[in-house]
Design a protein around this motif. Sequence first.
Motif, PDB file in Angstrom:
ATOM      1  N   THR A 319       0.814  -1.225   0.000  1.00  0.00           N
ATOM      2  CA  THR A 319       0.000   0.000   0.000  1.00  0.00           C
ATOM      3  C   THR A 319       0.845   1.272   0.000  1.00  0.00           C
ATOM      4  O   THR A 319       0.306   2.365  -0.120  1.00  0.00           O
ATOM      5  CB  THR A 319      -0.926   0.035   1.237  1.00  0.00           C
ATOM      6  OG1 THR A 319      -0.127   0.166   2.437  1.00  0.00           O
ATOM      7  CG2 THR A 319      -1.764  -1.229   1.334  1.00  0.00           C
ATOM      8  N   VAL A 320       2.159   1.129   0.145  1.00  0.00           N
ATOM      9  CA  VAL A 320       3.040   2.304   0.169  1.00  0.00           C
ATOM     10  C   VAL A 320       3.223   2.811  -1.261  1.00  0.00           C
ATOM     11  O   VAL A 320       3.678   2.066  -2.126  1.00  0.00           O
ATOM     12  CB  VAL A 320       4.402   1.966   0.795  1.00  0.00           C
ATOM     13  CG1 VAL A 320       5.346   3.160   0.710  1.00  0.00           C
ATOM     14  CG2 VAL A 320       4.230   1.523   2.242  1.00  0.00           C
ATOM     15  N   PRO A 321       2.868   4.055  -1.542  1.00  0.00           N
ATOM     16  CA  PRO A 321       3.032   4.586  -2.896  1.00  0.00           C
ATOM     17  C   PRO A 321       4.492   4.922  -3.177  1.00  0.00           C
ATOM     18  O   PRO A 321       5.345   4.810  -2.304  1.00  0.00           O
ATOM     19  CB  PRO A 321       2.160   5.848  -2.872  1.00  0.00           C
ATOM     20  CG  PRO A 321       2.260   6.306  -1.450  1.00  0.00           C
ATOM     21  CD  PRO A 321       2.323   5.049  -0.605  1.00  0.00           C
ATOM     22  N   GLU A 322       4.758   5.326  -4.384  1.00  0.00           N
ATOM     23  CA  GLU A 322       6.102   5.793  -4.702  1.00  0.00           C
ATOM     24  C   GLU A 322       6.370   7.081  -3.927  1.00  0.00           C
ATOM     25  O   GLU A 322       5.589   8.031  -3.974  1.00  0.00           O
ATOM     26  CB  GLU A 322       6.246   6.049  -6.207  1.00  0.00           C
ATOM     27  CG  GLU A 322       7.644   6.502  -6.615  1.00  0.00           C
ATOM     28  CD  GLU A 322       8.703   5.480  -6.203  1.00  0.00           C
ATOM     29  OE1 GLU A 322       9.504   5.805  -5.302  1.00  0.00           O
ATOM     30  OE2 GLU A 322       8.694   4.371  -6.762  1.00  0.00           O
ATOM     31  N   THR A 323       7.472   7.112  -3.197  1.00  0.00           N
ATOM     32  CA  THR A 323       7.826   8.285  -2.384  1.00  0.00           C
ATOM     33  C   THR A 323       9.115   8.947  -2.835  1.00  0.00           C
ATOM     34  O   THR A 323       9.429  10.049  -2.371  1.00  0.00           O
ATOM     35  CB  THR A 323       7.995   7.881  -0.905  1.00  0.00           C
ATOM     36  OG1 THR A 323       9.068   6.920  -0.793  1.00  0.00           O
ATOM     37  CG2 THR A 323       6.708   7.280  -0.351  1.00  0.00           C
TER      38      THR A 323
END
Length: 587
Positions: A319-323
Amino acid sequence: MASHLESETTTIDAHDDAAAASLSEKHDDAHHHGQPGHIAFSPHLESRDANHLPPSHDPQRPDLSFPFATTNTDAAGFTDEYRTTSKTGYITADLALRPVPSHIQRLPAVLADPEKALHLKQVKLVTWLENDPEDPRNWSNAYKWYITFVCAISVVQIAFATAIIAGDFGGPMETFHVSNVVIALSVSLMIVGFGIGPLIMAPLSELHGRRPFWVAPSLVYIIFNIPCALAKNIGTLLVSRFLCGLFGSGPFALAGGTIADIWDNNERGFAVALFAAAPYGGPVLGPIVGGFIGQSIGWRWIFWINMIFAGVVVCFTATVPETFAPAILLKRAKRLRAETGDPNITTEQELFRKSLKEIIIETAVRPMQMIATEPILTLMSGYASMIYGLLYAFFFSFPIVFSEGYGYNDGITGLMFCSVLIGVAIAICVTPQLEKDYLRRAAAKGGHADPEDRLVGMMLGCWFIPIGMFIFGWTSPPAVQPGGGNWVGPCSAGIPFGFGMVVLYFSANAYLIDAFPGYVASALAAKIVIRSGLGAATPLFITAMFHNLGNGWAASVWGFISLAMIPIPFFFYKHGKWIRSKSKRAA
């Protein structure tokens, strides 16, 4: 700065009022929800608008979102492109580039060449827009804390996996008819995998973004838990554990950078404290859980339970988007080139990307050179790595003291590690205060602290390591005979040790980053190599060491070694600035 920009940049067509209003409305709507969103961006804005850095960003401190390993900083220097915000959405390259921080101030090669420098005035480096919804720093605090939690728990899980087998070494020893040294390899080889994996994944994540490497390698890691659980021979178990370490090391390569992506360098105190504690708190949980699993349902279930834990964590990491700012801005630059037909729209990383050979040198060759030539890196990495090795020594010495000395079963022996967790928890509360102290020191020095100001934590934490080791050795049998509540003595040794190791690691890591701002990738790679080497070696001899020397003197040897290392942070606090002045790579 604004007036300088006004004279040096080229005026191009501006949006009409309707388009500007539409863009502003989309910005406000996406930013209000605190989520990353697509924006309707065009570079055709008035370029005289001032560019600025947010107050949360200190340009004098290394930006861990910078693609150190894959950008040719010798040619281009550094840039705040990935932290700058502007109304235009870009800054001309000749104004964005600056020398790599070092006491030897070299003008970047591309600026030293008049012809290339002239061309850079036409190159537009893509920056964030004001209140840009795609900028991870603009996401809501709740969302950023969620990502921080996912990063921390992912590091806890993979660190937990290294030591979970320590809860029941006897099971696989009996099944495969091997010695404790061979079984210790199941821990050592996984740590070796941790040392190799980040050297590969860190530069790849700079080229392709962090998100793909949060998920894909972790799925492979989950799969290799299956042969660990079903192993019919010791070779299968050991090879599978190594591969688990190799593919599971993604969080070690990505978590720190992801936290740096979403929290600016003047606002990430507690977030970094969680990250500093995770690699040390995770392994401590392993024997606690593994001891009861092995005792109740068998050692093979240790790996099934670990696989389930890993699967749950991967669901969260998915669930972690591109950061990663360079990856997001590169995608934007490609889209803008396609939409406008302007080939001058780019990012620094794209414009000055290193070759494969240069990347290998940065991540594999230069770290070895720096270990041999940079005393700050060598001694500080060695100190932090010694503490890391001592943590894994506890996983083998606790069973000797509590299982052999007190006759406790594996489950109760595992519970003794709770004291280390207490020390880690105290350290998590203290490290944000150390960060505040650093910011106060920086303010007192006109906004720019010395790297040596990072050593306050080391000077505090270094005393607790030998205290913990001497308590552990001389309150254990036979110095103090088993009986009644005598187990409290060796158990309580984990509190000062857990506190000291986290505070010391937090401070040492920050010092290395600030001392080598132009070579962060190489410095951290060197630290990983030394840490993994000592962490992998310790389990192979620690059991024999305690059996041959006895609990008191075996622990005391480590106590005396850690005592001998106490002068290191004090020495660098006093003389570090002079030592850095003699280095070609240090700040």
